[in-house]
Design a protein around this motif. Sequence first.
Motif, mmCIF file in Angstrom:
data_model
loop_
_atom_site.group_PDB
_atom_site.id
_atom_site.type_symbol
_atom_site.label_atom_id
_atom_site.label_comp_id
_atom_site.label_asym_id
_atom_site.label_seq_id
_atom_site.Cartn_x
_atom_site.Cartn_y
_atom_site.Cartn_z
ATOM 1 N N GLU A 221 11.085 7.774 -3.924
ATOM 2 C CA GLU A 221 10.603 6.566 -4.588
ATOM 3 C C GLU A 221 11.466 6.251 -5.803
ATOM 4 O OE1 GLU A 221 8.300 4.650 -3.425
ATOM 5 O OE2 GLU A 221 7.631 5.933 -1.803
ATOM 6 N N GLY B 200 6.174 3.489 3.384
ATOM 7 C CA GLY B 200 5.904 4.312 2.213
ATOM 8 C C GLY B 200 6.339 5.752 2.400
ATOM 9 N N SER C 168 0.850 -1.187 0.000
ATOM 10 C CA SER C 168 0.000 0.000 0.000
ATOM 11 C C SER C 168 0.885 1.236 0.000
ATOM 12 C CB SER C 168 -0.917 0.000 1.228
ATOM 13 O OG SER C 168 -0.150 0.142 2.413
ATOM 14 N N ASP C 169 0.247 2.398 0.002
ATOM 15 C CA ASP C 169 1.017 3.643 0.044
ATOM 16 C C ASP C 169 1.736 3.806 1.378
ATOM 17 O OD1 ASP C 169 0.172 4.283 -2.494
ATOM 18 O OD2 ASP C 169 -1.519 5.513 -1.807
ATOM 19 N N SER C 170 1.194 3.192 2.436
ATOM 20 C CA SER C 170 1.788 3.380 3.763
ATOM 21 C C SER C 170 2.948 2.424 4.043
ATOM 22 C CB SER C 170 0.719 3.231 4.845
ATOM 23 O OG SER C 170 0.102 1.954 4.762
#
Length: 369
Positions: free
Chosen positions: A369, A365, A147-149
Amino acid sequence: MRQRMRREIRSGDYEFVFAGNGIEALAKLREHKDIDMVLSDINMPEMDGLTLLEQIPSVDPNVRSVVVSAYGDMKNIRTAMNRGAFDFVTKPIDFDDLRITITRTLETIELWRSALESRDKLVVLENELSLANRMQQSILPTSFPESDSYQVFASMEAARDVGGDFFDLLPIEGGRVGLAVADVSGKGIPAAMFMMSSRTLLRGAAIGQSDPSKILREVNQLLCENNDTAMFVTLFLGIFDPETGEFVYANGGHNPPVIFRADGTPSLLPTTDGIALGIFPDIIFQENSITLAPGDTAILYSDGVTEAENVEGEQFELDRLYEVFAEAPPRDARTATDDVLKAVNAFADGAPQFDDITCLTLRRGGGAE
């Protein structure tokens, strides 16, 4: 024959069973299951020696045959050998030569039996290793949170003789996730069985519990209660909170994870006291915590990573693990895990793998990136 071999008969070296022809010989073979070899003339009434040679394997395929033939009768000798005769002697019989032939034949039979026994043991071992490998693989998670987290990914490359590594993801109340990497002592089926017990106890102890030190203590108590095999397991357990980045952990004698900060700076996770589980009951496991900032990565691994050897006998060690991400920090959990395993395999360069190689990556996250 009895007269010439009386010394061997008296000493118990040989025991003879006599038959008048091939038909009687087959009956004797069926009656006496312990016959090792057949010494047969080619010329016999009712059933000759060549026909007997064809029939012997249907009664006992492990019996070896030596034929007696006239001197120079190469046609019958070749036929006998083609029909499975192990050796031959010629008339008139030289009994010293016959003794040598019998001894050589019996020695060959013993070697053959030993080879069959070794083969059977090898087949059993191969089957056990295959079963242990399937048992080991069956308990490993195959889906991972992404996930984003945060992201998690793990992989294990089993050694041929199957060690006892395993990893697991545990749902913890409050949206947290437990991350475990463990290494069971021993190899093969016993290690696989102890591994499955350890994993089951770990998952059970984690139900309704969010304190890693208490979880390890309960698992240790249960393993010590029924541990006739005297096996043990090293186990690292961390509980990660995706909301805050808090990573609370306890360690039961396992390799401390490596933390790569978002800028690529590596460091070992501060150690906590704790020995392997299954050895001593009533052990208190200390607990510690750190905060993973956005973009930080935790690499959990077994000693199959740092102790992997190349053909020169050098070990991979921690410095080479740090070097995997020397040029750039981990981008995501899956790629980071793959990069570690690729680096270990490249370092080993075909050297035998003696231990499972396990790597589990947790990445928070955010960050670069």
